[in-house]
Design a protein around this motif. Structure first.
Motif, short mmCIF file in Angstrom:
data_model
loop_
_atom_site.label_atom_id
_atom_site.label_comp_id
_atom_site.label_asym_id
_atom_site.label_seq_id
_atom_site.Cartn_x
_atom_site.Cartn_y
_atom_site.Cartn_z
N LEU A 47 84.87 59.22 68.86
CA LEU A 47 86.09 58.72 69.48
C LEU A 47 85.91 57.29 69.97
N LEU A 48 84.80 57.02 70.65
CA LEU A 48 84.54 55.66 71.15
C LEU A 48 84.44 54.67 70.00
N LEU A 49 83.77 55.06 68.92
CA LEU A 49 83.61 54.14 67.78
C LEU A 49 84.94 53.91 67.07
N ARG A 50 85.79 54.91 67.01
CA ARG A 50 87.11 54.72 66.38
C ARG A 50 87.98 53.80 67.22
N LEU A 51 87.87 53.92 68.53
CA LEU A 51 88.61 53.00 69.41
C LEU A 51 88.10 51.58 69.23
N LEU A 52 86.80 51.42 69.11
CA LEU A 52 86.23 50.08 68.91
C LEU A 52 86.68 49.50 67.58
N LEU A 53 86.69 50.32 66.54
CA LEU A 53 87.13 49.85 65.23
C LEU A 53 88.61 49.47 65.26
N LEU A 54 89.40 50.20 66.02
CA LEU A 54 90.82 49.90 66.15
C LEU A 54 91.05 48.55 66.83
N SER A 55 90.11 48.15 67.68
CA SER A 55 90.27 46.89 68.41
C SER A 55 89.86 45.68 67.59
N CYS A 56 89.31 45.89 66.40
CA CYS A 56 88.88 44.77 65.55
C CYS A 56 90.10 44.14 64.88
N SER A 57 90.22 42.84 64.99
CA SER A 57 91.34 42.15 64.34
C SER A 57 91.12 41.95 62.85
N ASN A 58 89.87 42.15 62.37
CA ASN A 58 89.59 41.97 60.95
C ASN A 58 89.62 43.27 60.17
N VAL A 59 90.22 44.30 60.77
CA VAL A 59 90.37 45.60 60.08
C VAL A 59 91.86 45.83 59.85
N GLU A 60 92.25 46.02 58.60
CA GLU A 60 93.66 46.22 58.26
C GLU A 60 93.90 47.65 57.79
N ASN A 61 95.09 48.14 58.10
CA ASN A 61 95.54 49.46 57.64
C ASN A 61 94.58 50.58 58.04
N TYR A 62 93.99 50.44 59.24
CA TYR A 62 93.12 51.52 59.72
C TYR A 62 93.97 52.54 60.45
N PRO A 63 93.88 53.84 60.09
CA PRO A 63 94.69 54.86 60.77
C PRO A 63 94.14 55.15 62.16
N GLY A 64 94.48 54.30 63.10
CA GLY A 64 93.93 54.42 64.44
C GLY A 64 94.40 55.67 65.16
N ILE A 65 93.64 56.05 66.18
CA ILE A 65 93.99 57.23 66.95
C ILE A 65 94.91 56.90 68.10
N VAL A 66 95.14 55.61 68.33
CA VAL A 66 96.03 55.18 69.40
C VAL A 66 97.02 54.18 68.81
N ASP A 67 98.30 54.41 69.05
CA ASP A 67 99.33 53.47 68.65
C ASP A 67 99.50 52.46 69.78
N LEU A 68 98.91 51.27 69.61
CA LEU A 68 98.92 50.30 70.71
C LEU A 68 100.33 49.85 71.05
N ALA A 69 101.17 49.66 70.05
CA ALA A 69 102.54 49.24 70.33
C ALA A 69 103.27 50.29 71.15
N ARG A 70 103.08 51.55 70.80
CA ARG A 70 103.74 52.63 71.55
C ARG A 70 103.20 52.70 72.98
N GLU A 71 101.88 52.49 73.13
CA GLU A 71 101.30 52.55 74.47
C GLU A 71 101.83 51.43 75.35
N ARG A 72 102.05 50.26 74.77
CA ARG A 72 102.52 49.14 75.57
C ARG A 72 103.93 49.38 76.10
N PHE A 73 104.74 50.06 75.31
CA PHE A 73 106.13 50.29 75.72
C PHE A 73 106.33 51.66 76.36
N ALA A 74 105.25 52.39 76.59
CA ALA A 74 105.38 53.72 77.18
C ALA A 74 105.86 53.66 78.62
#
Length: 275
Positions: A47-74
């Motif tokens: 889980l921690l490594l997937r979150l770290l990978l999601l935070s990388c700006s050089n990773v495209e089309n990664y099926p992240g476990i957190v929708d950052l846009a949804r979290e910001r507007f929650a």
């Protein structure tokens, strides 16, 4: 008399149960945490490594476990909010940065948090029980943790050590900024320093990991870029990591990077068993 003895015995058992919980030393707190997460240690590390990978700006089309846009507007205010509350929040909403800047800020905060958790777990496990550190480090490497860390460090981090340029939204933090206080380091700087430390702990006593991950995935080229960052702590960590790889690097690389090798031998302490 019997009831009194029974009550005393019960109180004694309660004291014994509460005794370990009252110990708030770092070692005791870590032991309680480790025992609590050990049954799901693999899932926690992944889980921690997937979150770290999601935070990388050089990773495209990664099926992240957190929708950052949804979290910001929650936390957005619903339509039925009374006018007085909307008027109270309106000035703050006007000071919010653009969407792209806010998305990047969320990625950097998440990377700083995840890297901090990983570094604290590894450091405390190393100080506590050797077997716990060994198992935690093995879980991380088996889950491609070193590769994910190198993926993060392979971003453009040239401006990582600059102070935070995003103005604070909260009035209390804006006041501190206007008083001329030193700006804190950026979240990206915190994450970068912590992840270089994580990579060093994973490979410090394991020549196999040095060859399998650092050498195989071209870590010297990534670390060489990080060494250009003008930060003494960062440069020292990078040199310590490079020192672990020098003996496995080809002669051509050594000839082209004599300046870095000289810095290693002059700034990083050497043990009698090392070349």
């Amino acid at each position: 008399g019997r009831s009194t003895a029974a009550e005393d015995g019960h109180a004694g058992r309660e004291g014994d149960e509460e005794g370990p919980l009252k110990d708030r030393s770092p070692a005791a707190v870590f032991q309680r945490l480790y025992l609590a997460i050990f049954p799901r240690l693999t899932e926690t590390v992944v889980l921690l490594l997937r979150l770290l990978l999601l935070s990388c700006s050089n990773v495209e089309n990664y099926p992240g476990i957190v929708d950052l846009a949804r979290e910001r507007f929650a936390t957005a205010m619903p339509e039925e909010t009374i006018a007085s509350e909307k008027a109270l929040v309106a000035p703050l909403e006007q000071n919010l940065p653009p969407e792209a800047v806010e998305a990047q800020r969320h990625r950097e905060i998440m990377a700083a948090a995840v890297s901090g958790v990983l570094l604290v777990l590894l450091k405390q496990a190393r100080r506590s029980v050797a077997e716990q550190f060994s198992s935690l480090a093995q879980f991380l490497t088996d889950s491609n943790g070193a590769l994910v860390v190198l993926k993060f460090l392979n971003q453009d981090l040239s401006a990582a050590m600059e102070p935070r340029d995003t103005p604070p939204v909260l009035p209390c933090l804006q006041g501190a900024e206007t008083e001329g206080l030193t700006a804190p380091p950026s979240w990206q700087a915190c994450a970068t320093l912590r992840l270089v430390g994580v990579l060093y702990l994973l490979c410090k006593d394991s020549p196999e990991r040095v060859r399998k991950y650092l050498i195989h995935y071209k870590a010297p080229f990534i670390l060489k870029r990080l060494h250009r960052i003008e930060n003494e702590q960062m440069q020292r960590l990078v040199l310590k990591l490079l020192k672990k790889q020098v003996r496995y690097l080809p002669r051509k690389w050594k000839q082209a990077n004599m300046k870095a090798i000289s810095a290693i031998y002059s700034l990083v302490p050497m043990s009698p068993l090392e070349d």
